[in-house]
Design an enzyme around this catalytic site. Structure first.
Site, mmCIF file in Angstrom:
data_model
loop_
_atom_site.group_PDB
_atom_site.id
_atom_site.type_symbol
_atom_site.label_atom_id
_atom_site.label_comp_id
_atom_site.label_asym_id
_atom_site.label_seq_id
_atom_site.Cartn_x
_atom_site.Cartn_y
_atom_site.Cartn_z
ATOM 1 N N ASP A 120 -8.413 -4.525 2.766
ATOM 2 C CA ASP A 120 -8.309 -3.753 4.006
ATOM 3 C C ASP A 120 -9.212 -4.335 5.094
ATOM 4 O O ASP A 120 -10.414 -4.530 4.891
ATOM 5 C CB ASP A 120 -8.716 -2.299 3.758
ATOM 6 C CG ASP A 120 -7.718 -1.549 2.893
ATOM 7 O OD1 ASP A 120 -6.693 -2.153 2.510
ATOM 8 O OD2 ASP A 120 -7.965 -0.365 2.592
ATOM 9 N N ASP A 130 0.772 -1.242 0.000
ATOM 10 C CA ASP A 130 0.000 0.000 0.000
ATOM 11 C C ASP A 130 0.805 1.296 0.000
ATOM 12 O O ASP A 130 0.217 2.358 -0.203
ATOM 13 C CB ASP A 130 -0.967 0.009 1.188
ATOM 14 C CG ASP A 130 -2.178 0.896 0.949
ATOM 15 O OD1 ASP A 130 -2.507 1.134 -0.234
ATOM 16 O OD2 ASP A 130 -2.795 1.344 1.930
ATOM 17 N N HIS A 144 2.021 4.742 6.157
ATOM 18 C CA HIS A 144 1.798 5.358 4.850
ATOM 19 C C HIS A 144 0.493 6.144 4.739
ATOM 20 O O HIS A 144 0.172 6.629 3.640
ATOM 21 C CB HIS A 144 1.859 4.278 3.749
ATOM 22 C CG HIS A 144 0.891 3.153 3.946
ATOM 23 N ND1 HIS A 144 1.252 1.966 4.536
ATOM 24 C CD2 HIS A 144 -0.420 3.025 3.643
ATOM 25 C CE1 HIS A 144 0.216 1.154 4.573
ATOM 26 N NE2 HIS A 144 -0.828 1.780 4.037
#
Length: 1105
Positions: free
Chosen positions: A429, A292, A572
């Protein structure tokens, strides 16, 4: 004449502009600590009171602003340091000569530069040998977006059904759940709502069938679950891991961003995760998993390799690059560093080929079909397939049709790779948070696998697997050892920025989004490193003195908390500025708490180390964490900490309440002081004092400041204030002189914002024009947001109706020019000192665009350097790949305090986006724009260097290496001197002395990345007897002319005697380790000399006492 002179040029003197050490956040946070109105909450931040948290962040914003304002200055005329032949009327120094130049007492300590020729060879034409160089790929591709059919961004894939007859396809389906430690929800809210349930279900559901596998990445979540789990769950989880059903991949505290992060923090969060795994599970990760991060840096494979990982996986790469690599079957490669002429940095890398890491884009090229095999989307659930064809439960009646349909996708995907071993991730996710999904996925897939495996005519072997199961099968298939290069696999060097997931939607906005927090992160990283070093030295010196029970080792818990808070912010969606507003406040609160804790660690360690008689050091129960150090008033002592590993000739600026300040060194020497204004607004001020100091490397020095009627070495700045309009007046703190004048129609020098930069005794000069520009966003449906930069065309000049208020300050130690615009303050600083800071201009902008709508503010430097297509930028502060502009013999470096979006929009330009305020989401899942802007300081150093005659750099070089001067300028920009004021409890000099920890000079191509106390195996909140020494050997470009650096610079061909490094400490263990301290080599003899190659980062376990 002055106006004409300033309009034409600002001259940067060689050996003349110096480093700044500020009254750091330590003092500013003391204001919060000692303010009764602010003390009530004491450092506890109730999550329910968002307004309280916001106020805390706003306070921190103000403190950071003050921190940056104090250090902003520029020189507007040549100032000499040595005697110019003029004679002082009084016979005393300093004085101002007839031509306006200042003559100062000369810091006459001789310094030398002794870089061995062998240490210069590495940078000469250094190009690694790679089959695929990403610079070449970028120049080759059109970056167009033709319709590829079912694989929209690719092409049609065909195959011969018989090609697996002799060598069946081997498929590993790897279930995973991507857990963001903060994004739409806070870290704690995600854990409570979803993550704990995923891990609780994992313990039960994996145990139901030994064929089931799973991978997990984020240790921040895993450790939180472990701490709340009972002993039975812990043992069940440990059994799954040791039995190979669950694999921990990468093992960092987070899945770090790879664009904005500094390599110190990348390493630190990796160490924190790995050390937790070692203590609690006794395992070492072997495969990296990064699905990701928004683009991938070449720094990450190097760090993983140094941590002894053998393989890695990446996902978010520009779709045109994925298509190109797929067409050449180069999606798996050995990733090599650009400087590596051998293969020592190679690591095996797998690139996922399709749009996303979700199930519709991982089984094969057709998402319509793959979505039918995401069994969480079965009819009746909360999510479905956008392609309108739902999954079907696998039963005996349809298993054959379902298996053949899925195998077709597997075969097509396998055609993009060079082996018949196939990786198929199965997750998304926060998946598997319900027990039902575990059953839906595992039961249906096992039926498909059983059918495929029982029908040999299908020529496939399919099973659940971990990431390392897949990599091991690839290595076995090619007959090579783990991590080795399979025959005919390409070698690649370069990085994968910038990322675009579709059309021209480049994910470059996040390089700048929420710059306040990016800046705050670097401030806290510097404090963390400083606290680690001082704490380790204090504990070692306490052991040496037999005082282990007296020093507050309990401070180690504060270090652990800071490591984890900083590590969490490297996620991130954190440092990138791409989280929800309440999540950003949560990150900021954690960082602020850590900063307060680090302050305590540094104060306690510094207090112990500078005491002459350590027997008087307070016991841990009476520690002076907040009682010994106070803001400077009239009669104070000051302890200064130099966090860099070289001696530092620099200047300290402190706020004072008297203009009669005098500064003495520890041995009674009076120092020159420049008294100037600390401006609370464009036209209101109070007093501050700046003085020159020389500080030992990694050391602490003591100074005395007091009110003295006899202070001949204290000189006052001369200030010219040019006011912008009617009704504006200047309010000065007497007796600081201020001259003011009203703006008129004449062109004032700052309006052109032009500089001519030259170095003393050097004919080369570079013209630089500073422009401020505004980007809008597109009028179409797709607009800029937290992730994307989608401007409405070229930038337009920033304009305001009134001319700016301009302030010009001249003095013996520094001069500055400040221009106050409506949305930013521009500060140009120049310091008159020998040494590193004498070669660069300090540029600070204080930006506030909170009244703007869909605007991005950029600073542009237009130069006369014709650089063509050549532009170099750094990756994570670790390496430089093709931030300077160059012409044949001149280099202009722009060094930044923190990561920001920078680019040359055309030749001869450098441009940096300073802040962005955007009112809408950019459709990448966040659901918000960027409306929580704060006043933010952007700080840069502009450094001009010349290449020596006959020394040429190869234009074809894919990487570049800074000079010693550039390395040191970057170090002082990122690691400011920390100032700790002391209030004596009795009259007279306190029993303190300078602490200089190094016995010998550290070679100037060595950077001490960290001196980190290793956790105890019995108590993770306490230190063990061991310390991790992490060193980075810098690669030097010696072809750039070097001047007087202000310290002794010598190199040793990478050799270092650790036993001779630390003063008054005995070295009892010297053991080479992997980067994250998980794998050890045989201990070396204590008197051994260690050796590092250029660019190498190495870790050693030490026992010091």
């Amino acid at each position: 004449m002055r106006r004409m002179k300033l309009r034409k040029q600002v001259t940067v003197c060689g050996g003349a502009i110096f480093c700044v050490a500020v009254f750091s956040l330590y003092l500013m946070l003391d204001r919060v600590q000692h303010d009764p109105a602010r003390r009530q909450n004491g450092g506890n931040f109730p999550r329910s009171q968002i307004s309280v948290l916001q106020n805390r962040i706003e306070q921190l914003e103000q403190l950071l602003e003050e921190n940056h304002q104090i250090i902003s200055h520029i020189k507007d005329s040549v100032m000499e340091l040595t005697d110019t032949g003029a004679v002082s009327p009084s016979g005393h120094l300093p004085f101002r000569s007839a031509n306006g130049s200042w003559v100062l007492p000369f810091d006459g300590r001789p310094t030398f530069l002794a870089v061995k020729p062998q240490d210069c060879q590495f940078a000469v034409g250094r190009n690694g040998q790679a089959d695929v160089q990403m610079l070449d790929v970028y120049s080759l591709l059109k970056f167009d977006n033709p319709d590829g059919g079912v694989w929209k961004q690719g092409f049609d894939i065909t195959y011969d059904p018989d090609e697996w007859n002799s060598d069946p396809l081997q498929v590993f389906v790897v279930p995973h759940s991507h857990n963001d430690p903060g994004w739409i929800k806070t870290f704690d809210k995600y854990f409570t709502d979803q993550t704990q349930h995923i891990l609780n279900n994992m313990v039960v559901k994996l145990a139901e069938d030994p064929r089931r596998k799973f991978i997990w990445s984020e240790i921040s979540f895993f450790s939180k679950w472990w701490e709340t789990a009972d002993i039975h769950k812990q043992e069940a989880m440990r059994k799954l891991i040791l039995g190979g059903q669950l694999e921990i991949v990468t093992g960092g505290w987070v899945m770090t961003d790879e664009a904005n992060v500094h390599y110190f923090a990348m390493i630190d969060q990796l160490i924190e995760g790995h050390q937790w795994l070692e203590r609690n599970l006794g395992i070492t990760p072997r495969s990296g998993w990064a699905v990701d991060p928004f683009g991938h840096s070449a720094t990450m494979p190097y760090l993983l390799k140094r941590a002894n990982l053998t393989s890695m996986l990446i996902q978010r790469v520009h779709y045109s690059i994925k298509k190109h690599f797929a067409s050449t079957r180069s999606l798996e490669f050995m990733w090599r560093q650009a400087w590596d002429s051998g293969s020592s940095t190679d690591i095996f890398c797998h690139m996922m080929p399709f749009y996303s890491y979700d199930v519709p884009h991982t089984c094969g090229p057709d998402p319509k079909i793959c979505c039918q095999f995401d069994f969480k989307r079965l009819p009746g659930g909360r999510i479905n397939c956008p392609w309108k064809v739902p999954p079907k439960t696998v039963v005996e009646a349809n298993v054959a049709e379902r298996a053949h349909l899925l195998l077709d996708q597997y075969r097509k995907k396998s055609k993009l790779y060079r082996s018949n071993v196939l990786l198929v991730p199965l997750g998304d996710d926060f998946r598997y948070d319900k027990a039902l999904e575990w059953d839906q996925q595992y039961i249906n897939y096992q039926k498909l696998f059983d059918y495929m495996n029982s029908h040999p005519e299908m020529h496939v072997q399919a099973q659940f697997g971990t990431l390392s199961d897949y990599f091991s099968a690839v290595y076995k298939k090619h007959g090579v050892a783990q991590g080795s290069r399979p025959a005919d696999y390409p070698v690649l060097s370069g990085d994968f920025f910038a990322y675009a997931d579709r059309e021209d939607h480049y994910w470059t906005g996040y390089f700048t989004s929420r710059p306040f927090y990016k800046s705050l992160d670097r401030v806290i990283e510097s404090h963390l490193r400083g606290a680690e070093i001082l704490y380790s030295l204090a504990v070692a010196n306490a052991r040496h003195a037999g005082m282990e029970g007296r020093y507050p080792v309990s401070d180690y818990a504060l270090l652990v908390d800071a490591r984890r808070s900083v590590g969490l912010f490297q996620h991130h969606d954190a440092i990138t500025g791409t989280a929800k507003e309440n999540v950003v406040i949560d990150y900021g609160t954690k960082l602020l708490r850590s900063l307060i804790g680090l302050k305590r660690v540094i104060i306690n360690a510094a207090h112990f180390l500078v005491m002459k008689n350590k027997e008087f050091y307070p016991t841990p129960t009476s520690s002076c964490a907040y009682d010994c150090f106070f803001p400077l008033l009239s009669n104070r002592y000051l302890v200064l900490f130099n966090p860099i590993e070289q001696e530092r000739l620099c200047a300290v600026t402190v706020l004072v309440n008297t203009v009669r300040v005098r500064v003495l060194t520890e041995d009674g020497q009076t120092l020159p002081v420049q008294l100037s204004a600390q401006w609370s607004s464009a036209s209101q001020m109070s007093a501050e004092a700046t003085f020159m100091v020389r500080l030992p490397p990694l050391g602490l020095a003591v100074f005395h400041l007091y009110d003295s009627p006899d202070s001949p070495m204290t000189l006052r700045s001369d200030t010219l204030l040019r006011l912008s309009g009617r009704g504006v007046t200047a309010r000065a703190a007497e007796p600081l002189p201020v001259r003011s004048q009203q703006a008129d129609a004449q062109t004032f020098y700052i309006s052109s914002q032009s500089l001519t930069i030259k170095r003393k005794d050097d004919p080369q000069e570079v013209k630089v024009q500073m422009q401020f520009m505004i980007y809008g966003t597109r009028p179409s449906k797709d607009k800029s947001g937290a992730y994307l930069f989608l401007p409405d065309g070229k930038a337009k000049p920033y304009n305001q109706k009134e001319p700016p208020v301009v302030r010009v300050v001249e003095g013996p130690l520094f001069s500055e020019v400040v221009a106050h615009y409506q949305h930013f303050h521009l500060v140009l600083n120049c310091f008159v000192f020998p040494g590193v800071d004498g070669y660069s201009i300090d540029i600070t902008t204080m930006v506030d665009i909170r009244d703007q709508t869909n605007k991005e503010l950029a600073m542009r430097l237009v130069t006369d350097i014709q650089s063509g297509d050549v532009f170099y930028t750094d990756l994570n502060g670790f390496q430089v790949s093709r931030n300077c502009l160059q012409r044949r013999t001149v280099f202009l470096h722009m060094l930044s305090e923190y990561a920001a979006s920078s680019t040359p929009p055309e030749t001869s330009l450098l441009e940096v986006i300073m802040d962005r305020r955007l009112m809408q989401d950019d459709n990448r899942g966040l659901g918000q724009g960027l409306k929580d802007n704060k006043r933010t300081a952007n700080r840069f150093r502009l450094l001009l260097e010349s290449r020596s005659t006959g020394n040429k750099m190869m234009d074809s070089a894919t990487t570049s290496f800074p000079s010693v001067l550039s390395h040191m300028t970057n170090a002082i920009l990122n690691h400011e001197v920390l100032a700790l004021p002391i209030l004596p409890k009795r009259r007279g000099i306190p029993p303190l002395q300078t602490f200089a920890p190094l016995k010998s000079i550290l070679p100037c191509d060595f950077h001490l990345l960290n001196l980190r106390s290793i956790q105890s195996q019995q108590d993770p909140q306490s230190p063990s007897a061991h310390t991790a020494l992490i060193l980075h050997r810098l690669a030097l470009d010696c072809g750039l002319e070097a001047q007087n650096l202000g310290f002794n610079c010598t190199t040793t061909q990478g050799q270092l005697s650790v036993s001779g490094l630390f003063k008054n400490l005995d070295l009892q263990l010297l053991q080479p380790m992997s980067l994250t301290l998980m794998d050890s080599s045989t201990p070396l003899a204590n008197d051994s000399t260690i050796s590092l190659d250029p660019m190498e980062i190495s870790a050693f376990k030490l026992k010091l006492r």
